[in-house]
Design a protein around this motif. Structure first.
Motif, PDB file in Angstrom:
ATOM      1  N   PRO A  14       0.837  -1.208   0.000  1.00 31.84           N
ATOM      2  CA  PRO A  14       0.000   0.000   0.000  1.00 31.84           C
ATOM      3  C   PRO A  14       0.871   1.258   0.000  1.00 31.84           C
ATOM      4  N   LEU A  15       0.222   2.380  -0.296  1.00 34.34           N
ATOM      5  CA  LEU A  15       0.904   3.668  -0.354  1.00 34.34           C
ATOM      6  C   LEU A  15       0.161   4.646   0.547  1.00 34.34           C
ATOM      7  N   VAL A  16       0.888   5.296   1.449  1.00 33.89           N
ATOM      8  CA  VAL A  16       0.300   6.274   2.364  1.00 33.89           C
ATOM      9  C   VAL A  16       0.570   7.673   1.806  1.00 33.89           C
ATOM     10  N   VAL A  17      -0.495   8.467   1.649  1.00 29.93           N
ATOM     11  CA  VAL A  17      -0.394   9.807   1.072  1.00 29.93           C
ATOM     12  C   VAL A  17      -0.899  10.805   2.100  1.00 29.93           C
ATOM     13  N   GLY A  18      -0.076  11.775   2.435  1.00 32.00           N
ATOM     14  CA  GLY A  18      -0.468  12.814   3.385  1.00 32.00           C
ATOM     15  C   GLY A  18       0.256  14.112   3.114  1.00 32.00           C
ATOM     16  N   ASP A  19       0.009  15.097   3.962  1.00 29.23           N
ATOM     17  CA  ASP A  19       0.651  16.400   3.781  1.00 29.23           C
ATOM     18  C   ASP A  19       2.143  16.342   4.071  1.00 29.23           C
ATOM     19  N   HIS A  20       2.562  15.439   4.919  1.00 28.71           N
ATOM     20  CA  HIS A  20       3.954  15.413   5.339  1.00 28.71           C
ATOM     21  C   HIS A  20       4.721  14.195   4.845  1.00 28.71           C
ATOM     22  N   ARG A  21       4.043  13.252   4.222  1.00 27.80           N
ATOM     23  CA  ARG A  21       4.768  12.090   3.708  1.00 27.80           C
ATOM     24  C   ARG A  21       3.963  11.419   2.588  1.00 27.80           C
ATOM     25  N   THR A  22       4.708  10.786   1.703  1.00 28.41           N
ATOM     26  CA  THR A  22       4.158   9.893   0.693  1.00 28.41           C
ATOM     27  C   THR A  22       5.112   8.721   0.609  1.00 28.41           C
ATOM     28  N   GLU A  23       4.707   7.582   1.148  1.00 35.40           N
ATOM     29  CA  GLU A  23       5.641   6.468   1.238  1.00 35.40           C
ATOM     30  C   GLU A  23       4.902   5.137   1.165  1.00 35.40           C
ATOM     31  N   PHE A  24       5.622   4.147   0.649  1.00 36.10           N
ATOM     32  CA  PHE A  24       5.081   2.798   0.590  1.00 36.10           C
ATOM     33  C   PHE A  24       5.203   2.130   1.964  1.00 36.10           C
ATOM     34  N   VAL A  25       4.236   1.289   2.258  1.00 33.07           N
ATOM     35  CA  VAL A  25       4.273   0.517   3.504  1.00 33.07           C
ATOM     36  C   VAL A  25       5.223  -0.657   3.307  1.00 33.07           C
ATOM     37  N   GLU A  26       6.134  -0.838   4.259  1.00 33.81           N
ATOM     38  CA  GLU A  26       7.104  -1.925   4.151  1.00 33.81           C
ATOM     39  C   GLU A  26       6.439  -3.231   4.569  1.00 33.81           C
ATOM     40  N   THR A  27       6.154  -4.052   3.573  1.00 36.58           N
ATOM     41  CA  THR A  27       5.561  -5.368   3.832  1.00 36.58           C
ATOM     42  C   THR A  27       6.579  -6.446   3.475  1.00 36.58           C
ATOM     43  N   SER A  28       6.397  -7.608   4.047  1.00 38.39           N
ATOM     44  CA  SER A  28       7.315  -8.715   3.768  1.00 38.39           C
ATOM     45  C   SER A  28       6.986  -9.335   2.414  1.00 38.39           C
ATOM     46  N   LEU A  29       7.999  -9.865   1.754  1.00 42.37           N
ATOM     47  CA  LEU A  29       7.801 -10.526   0.472  1.00 42.37           C
ATOM     48  C   LEU A  29       7.175 -11.895   0.701  1.00 42.37           C
ATOM     49  N   SER A  30       6.230 -12.249  -0.133  1.00 40.91           N
ATOM     50  CA  SER A  30       5.615 -13.567  -0.035  1.00 40.91           C
ATOM     51  C   SER A  30       5.113 -13.980  -1.403  1.00 40.91           C
ATOM     52  N   ALA A  31       4.929 -15.266  -1.580  1.00 42.67           N
ATOM     53  CA  ALA A  31       4.440 -15.793  -2.860  1.00 42.67           C
ATOM     54  C   ALA A  31       2.938 -15.585  -2.957  1.00 42.67           C
ATOM     55  N   PRO A  32       2.417 -15.575  -4.174  1.00 46.19           N
ATOM     56  CA  PRO A  32       0.958 -15.505  -4.344  1.00 46.19           C
ATOM     57  C   PRO A  32       0.279 -16.734  -3.764  1.00 46.19           C
ATOM     58  N   LEU A  33      -1.003 -16.614  -3.545  1.00 45.43           N
ATOM     59  CA  LEU A  33      -1.789 -17.741  -3.055  1.00 45.43           C
ATOM     60  C   LEU A  33      -1.816 -18.836  -4.111  1.00 45.43           C
ATOM     61  N   GLY A  34      -1.692 -20.086  -3.656  1.00 43.25           N
ATOM     62  CA  GLY A  34      -1.734 -21.222  -4.572  1.00 43.25           C
ATOM     63  C   GLY A  34      -0.387 -21.616  -5.124  1.00 43.25           C
ATOM     64  N   MET A  35       0.668 -20.891  -4.770  1.00 55.93           N
ATOM     65  CA  MET A  35       1.995 -21.186  -5.304  1.00 55.93           C
ATOM     66  C   MET A  35       2.823 -22.052  -4.361  1.00 55.93           C
ATOM     67  N   LEU A  36       2.484 -22.038  -3.077  1.00 55.50           N
ATOM     68  CA  LEU A  36       3.233 -22.801  -2.089  1.00 55.50           C
ATOM     69  C   LEU A  36       2.323 -23.824  -1.427  1.00 55.50           C
ATOM     70  N   THR A  37       2.933 -24.874  -0.864  1.00 58.73           N
ATOM     71  CA  THR A  37       2.132 -25.879  -0.168  1.00 58.73           C
ATOM     72  C   THR A  37       1.534 -25.337   1.116  1.00 58.73           C
ATOM     73  N   CYS A  38       2.173 -24.337   1.690  1.00 60.26           N
ATOM     74  CA  CYS A  38       1.637 -23.716   2.900  1.00 60.26           C
ATOM     75  C   CYS A  38       2.045 -22.249   2.893  1.00 60.26           C
ATOM     76  N   TRP A  39       1.069 -21.388   2.900  1.00 57.26           N
ATOM     77  CA  TRP A  39       1.373 -19.958   2.843  1.00 57.26           C
ATOM     78  C   TRP A  39       1.294 -19.358   4.238  1.00 57.26           C
ATOM     79  N   GLU A  40       2.296 -18.556   4.583  1.00 62.35           N
ATOM     80  CA  GLU A  40       2.245 -17.778   5.811  1.00 62.35           C
ATOM     81  C   GLU A  40       3.327 -16.717   5.740  1.00 62.35           C
ATOM     82  N   ALA A  41       2.968 -15.479   6.040  1.00 68.14           N
ATOM     83  CA  ALA A  41       3.925 -14.373   6.070  1.00 68.14           C
ATOM     84  C   ALA A  41       3.526 -13.451   7.205  1.00 68.14           C
TER      85      ALA A  41
END
Length: 498
Positions: free
Chosen positions: A388-415
Motif C-alpha cells: 500500500p501507499l500512504v499519502v499525506g501532507d507530510h509524507r508519501t511512502e510505501f508501507v514496508e511489507t514482507s515478500l511472499s508468494a501468491p496464493l496457490g503457489m506454495l504448499t503452505c502460505w504464511e507471512a
C-alpha cells in the motif's frame, strides 16, 4: 527468294496482333447479330468505344474489373482493422461516400432484436445537423423507411414449426436501397423533409440497408449529395458488395460488444454495489476493466466492534472463468474476515488453503487490512501483492511489507503481518498490479511513477479520497484504460482517515 516466303498459317501467325490479357485471345470476331445500317438512313453515332478493336474493349473491361476489385479489397482491408462498432461505422461511412460519389452521410445502428446498442454516426454532419435530420418524420426519410421495412419483415424462424433454439431460421428479407434523385421533385416526400434538405444544403440521397439474410437488420446508411444525382449501376453494384461485407463485420462486432457488456455486468454484480460508511474513515474506489473482464477485485466490509476490513486482489486469467473464481474467492474472504479478521495472516492462510483444494490450477494475489478507525490502527498482510501507499501532507511512502508468494503457489502460505498508524488526514491507497503494468514501464519505474503521482496530488484534493484516486489514475494513465486493448484490470481503493 519467293520460295522462302512464309505461306498459309505461318503468315497468319506473323500478322500483327493485340496483346493477350489474362490468357484471353484479344482477336475476337464481330458478333454475328450485328447488321449493316438500312440504306438511305444515316447511322447513329456509335458509342465512344465502338470504333475500338474488340481486344481493346476486353482489356478495358478487365482493367475496370481489376480496378473495382482492388478498390473493394483495399476498403474491406481497412474495415476489418476496426475493432469497435463506432470505428466500423465511421470507416463504412467514409468508404461508402467514396463509392457512391457523395460528400456527407449518416449511419444509424438499430438492431432489429431491440437489444441494442443504438447509435447515430455522421460524416460531414455536426451533432446539431443529425438532430435536425431526425426531426423528419420517420416514414418520409429514406433510412427510416428502410428500418421500418426491415422491422415489418418476418423475424428469423417466424412461421416455422418447432420455433425454438434448434428451429431452422428463415432468412430475413432485405429491402432494396432507396435513391432520391431530387428532393425538391420527388413525389411522396413530407414537406418537413424538403425543408430540412434545404436547410442543410443537400439535394439528393442514397440509402443502403445494413442488413443481410443471415445477420438480419442492424441499421441503415444514407449518403447525401449537394446536387441532384444518384449513383450509376456500377457504383450501386460496388456499394452493394461493400455494404454486405460491412454488415457481416458489424454483426461480429455487435456480438463482441454485447459479450463485453455482459461480462462487465457480471463483474459489477460480483463486486460491492456500494462502499460502507464507517465513522472516522472515508472510502472511494476506482475499478477499470478490460474487454474480456479480468479477475481483479476489491472489498470493504464492516467488522465487529466497529472495525473495517479492506481487501484487494487479483485472480489469474481473464473472461468468465476468472470472474467466477474471483467471485468465489471474494465471498470466501468475507467469511474468513468476519470470523478472524483481526488476524490478517490467518485470513489469507485460510484463503490459500481453499484455493489449493478447490482450484489447484489457479493462482491469486491478495492483500487484507484490518482497520480500527477510532485508533487509526491498521494491521495488514499481503500474498504476492504490491505494498500500500500512504499519502499525506507530510509524507508519501510505501508501507514496508514482507515478500511472499501468491496464493496457490506454495504448499503452505504464511507471512508476517505489518502494522501502521496513519496520521489524521492521511489516505491509504490499496491497488492491484494492473495499475503498475498498464503503464507499460518496468516494475521499478512503475513504482517510482506511482509515488510521484501520489506526491503531486494538489493539497486542495487531499481531503477527498475520490479526488486522490482520480489524480493518480490521470497521472499514470493519461489516456485512460483503452477498452479495446487486452490487459489487466485496474483497482484503486482509497481510505482516508479523519
Amino acid at each position: 527468294m519467293a520460295s522462302n516466303a512464309p505461306v498459309g498459317k505461318p503468315t497468319d501467325m506473323s500478322s500483327p496482333r493485340l496483346p493477350k490479357v489474362a490468357g484471353i485471345d484479344s482477336t475476337v470476331p464481330a458478333p454475328p447479330h450485328t447488321v449493316a445500317p438500312l440504306p438511305g438512313v444515316p447511322s447513329a453515332a456509335p458509342p465512344s468505344d465502338a470504333a475500338l478493336p474488340p481486344g481493346v474493349l476486353i482489356q478495358d473491361r478487365l482493367a475496370s474489373w481489376v480496378s473495382d476489385l482492388t478498390t473493394l479489397h483495399e476498403l474491406t482491408e481497412r474495415l476489418i482493422k476496426t475493432d469497435s462498432l463506432d470505428g466500423a461505422l465511421r470507416e463504412m461511412l467514409g468508404a461508402g461516400a467514396a463509392l457512391v460519389g457523395a460528400r456527407r452521410g449518416m449511419a444509424v445502428l438499430e438492431p432489429a432484436d431491440g437489444l441494442g446498442p443504438t447509435s447515430t454516426i455522421g460524416l460531414g454532419l455536426a451533432h446539431a445537423d443529425l438532430g435536425t435530420i431526425e426531426t423528419v418524420p420517420r416514414g418520409s426519410g429514406s433510412y427510416g423507411r428502410l428500418l421500418d421495412g426491415l422491422s415489418e419483415a418476418d423475424p428469423p424462424g417466424a412461421g416455422l414449426p418447432g420455433n425454438g433454439p434448434t428451429a431452422p431460421r428463415r432468412p430475413a428479407r432485405v429491402p432494396e436501397p432507396i435513391a432520391i434523385r431530387d428532393v425538391r421533385t420527388e413525389e411522396g416526400l413530407d414537406p418537413r423533409h424538403r425543408e430540412v434538405a434545404a436547410r442543410l444544403g443537400y439535394a439528393a440521397s442514397y440509402a443502403l440497408p445494413l442488413a443481410t439474410e443471415e445477420a438480419g437488420r442492424l441499421g441503415a446508411a444514407v449518403w447525401l449529395y449537394d446536387e441532384p444525382a444518384e449513383p450509376d449501376e456500377r457504383r450501386r453494384h460496388l456499394i452493394g458488395l461493400y455494404g454486405r461485407f460491412a454488415t457481416e463485420h458489424l454483426a461480429r462486432l455487435l456480438q463482441v460488444e454485447r459479450a463485453r457488456a455482459r461480462v462487465a455486468t457480471v463483474a459489477e454484480e460480483l463486486l460491492p454495489s456500494r462502499l460502507p460508511r464507517v465513522p472516522g474513515v472515508r472510502l472511494a474506489v476506482r475499478h477499470l476493466t478490460g474487454p474480456q473482464g479480468g479477475g481483479d477485485w476489491y472489498d470493504a466490509l464492516p467488522l465487529p466492534e466497529g472495525a473495517l476490513g479492506l481487501a484487494v486482489g487479483s485472480v489469474s486469467g481473464t473472461g468468465p472463468s476468472a470472474l467466477a473464481a474471483m467471485g468465489r474467492l471474494r465471498a470466501s474472504l468475507r467469511a474468513y474476515a468476519v470470523m478472524e479478521g483481526e488476524d490478517p495472516v490467518a485470513v489469507l492462510s485460510d484463503l490459500e488453503l481453499l484455493l489449493r483444494l478447490t482450484e489447484p490450477a489457479r493462482s491469486a494475489t491478495a492483500l487484507f487490512a484490518y482497520a480500527e478507525s477510532a485508533q487509526r490502527r491498521i494491521v495488514l498482510a499481503g500474498a504476492g501483492h504490491a505494498p500500500p501507499l500512504v499519502v499525506g501532507d507530510h509524507r508519501t511512502e510505501f508501507v514496508e511489507t514482507s515478500l511472499s508468494a501468491p496464493l496457490g503457489m506454495l504448499t503452505c502460505w504464511e507471512a508476517p503481518s505489518v502494522e501502521l498508524s496513519p496520521a489524521p488526514g492521511e489516505t491509504v491507497l490499496l491497488y492491484t498490479d494492473g495499475l503498475l503494468r498498464r503503464t507499460g514501464d518496468a516494475t521499478d519505474r512503475a513504482f517510482a511513477r506511482l509515488h510521484a503521482a501520489a506526491s503531486s496530488v494538489p493539497r486542495a484534493d487531499r481531503s477527498d479520497p475520490g479526488a486522490v484516486a482520480d489524480h493518480v489514475l490521470r497521472t499514470l494513465l493519461p489516456g485512460g484504460l483503452d477498452p479495446a486493448v487486452e490487459g489487466e484490470d485496474v483497482v484503486l481503493l482509497a481510505a482516508r482517515f479523519e
